[in-house]
Design an enzyme around this catalytic site. Structure first.
Site: not given
Ligand code: GLN
Length: 186
Positions: A78, A168, A170
Site C-alpha cells: 500500500c 494489505h 498482513e
Molecule cells: N492512502 C495512503 C497513501 O497515500 C496509503 C493507504 C495505506 O497504506 N493503507 O499513502
C-alpha cells in the site's frame, strides 16, 4: 532469516506477526540506530507522505535507498508500494523510485476507499485482499511481473528484488504472500 520492518507509523506490527507465523524473525526500524544487517525489508501501509518525510528527517533514507539499489529484497504494501514506485500519479516519486511502475494514489476514491476481495496472486489462488485507501499500478515496465489484477487494475507486482501489493496481506491470516516474499530471499 531476519527482516527489518519500517516502523515509523502505519501497519507494521501486523507484518511482524505474519513474519513470525511464517517462521522468520523481524526487528523494527524506528530510527537510524536500529539499522542492522537484514535479509529483507518491509515497507508497510500507512501514509506514504508522512513516511517519506520521516525517512529523511530521521536520516534513514540514504541507508535504505542504498540497500534497495544493491538488491536487498523489499516488500512494499500500500503506502510502501508508493514509496517504491518510480512515479505516482504521473509525477516523479519523491521517495525510493526504484520500481519501474506508475502508481495512482488513493486510486479508488473516497467512496470505494476500502474493500475486500479474493484473487489470484501469481500462481496462488484465493488470496484474501484488504484494500484501504489503496493505490493501484497504472503502468508497469515490460520487465515487471504482474502478479494480481483486480477489476482490471494491477494490484501486485514484482520487479527483481522488489515486491509490491496495493492490498494489505498482513491484515488477514493467510501467510502465503509473506511466504512468497521470504522465498524471494532464499
Ligand atoms: N492512502 C495512503 C497513501 O497515500 C496509503 C493507504 C495505506 O497504506 N493503507 O499513502
Amino acid at each position: 532469516m531476519k527482516i527489518g520492518v519500517l516502523a515509523l507509523q502505519g501497519a507494521f506490527l501486523e507484518h511482524e506477526q505474519m513474519l513470525e507465523k511464517a517462521g522468520a524473525s523481524s526487528f523494527e526500524i524506528r530510527q537510524k540506530a536500529d539499522l542492522q544487517d537484514m535479509d529483507g525489508l518491509i515497507l508497510p501501509g500507512g501514509e506514504s507522505t508522512v513516511m517519506n518525510k520521516l525517512l529523511r528527517e530521521l536520516d534513514i533514507f540514504n541507508a535504505l535507498n542504498n540497500l534497495i539499489e544493491n538488491g536487498l529484497p523489499v516488500f512494499g504494501t500500500c503506502a510502501g508500494l508508493l514509496l517504491l514506485a518510480k512515479a505516482v500519479n504521473n509525477r516523479g516519486s519523491a521517495c525510493f523510485a526504484s520500481m519501474p511502475i506508475t502508481a495512482r494514489r488513493n486510486a479508488y476514491g473516497r467512496q470505494l476507499g476500502s474493500f475486500f476481495t479474493e484473487e489470484r496472486f501469481g500462481t496462488i489462488e484465493n488470496i484474501p485482499m484488504t484494500f484501504i485507501r489503496a493505490p493501484y499500478i497504472e503502468n508497469a515496465d515490460s520487465r515487471v511481473e504482474i502478479l494480481s489484477v483486480v477489476n482490471d487494475n494491477i494490484v501486485a507486482a514484482r520487479y527483481k528484488n522488489q515486491l509490491v501489493t496495493s492490498f494489505h496481506p498482513e491484515l488477514n491470516d493467510d501467510i502465503r504472500v509473506h511466504e512468497y516474499f521470504l522465498n524471494m530471499i532464499k
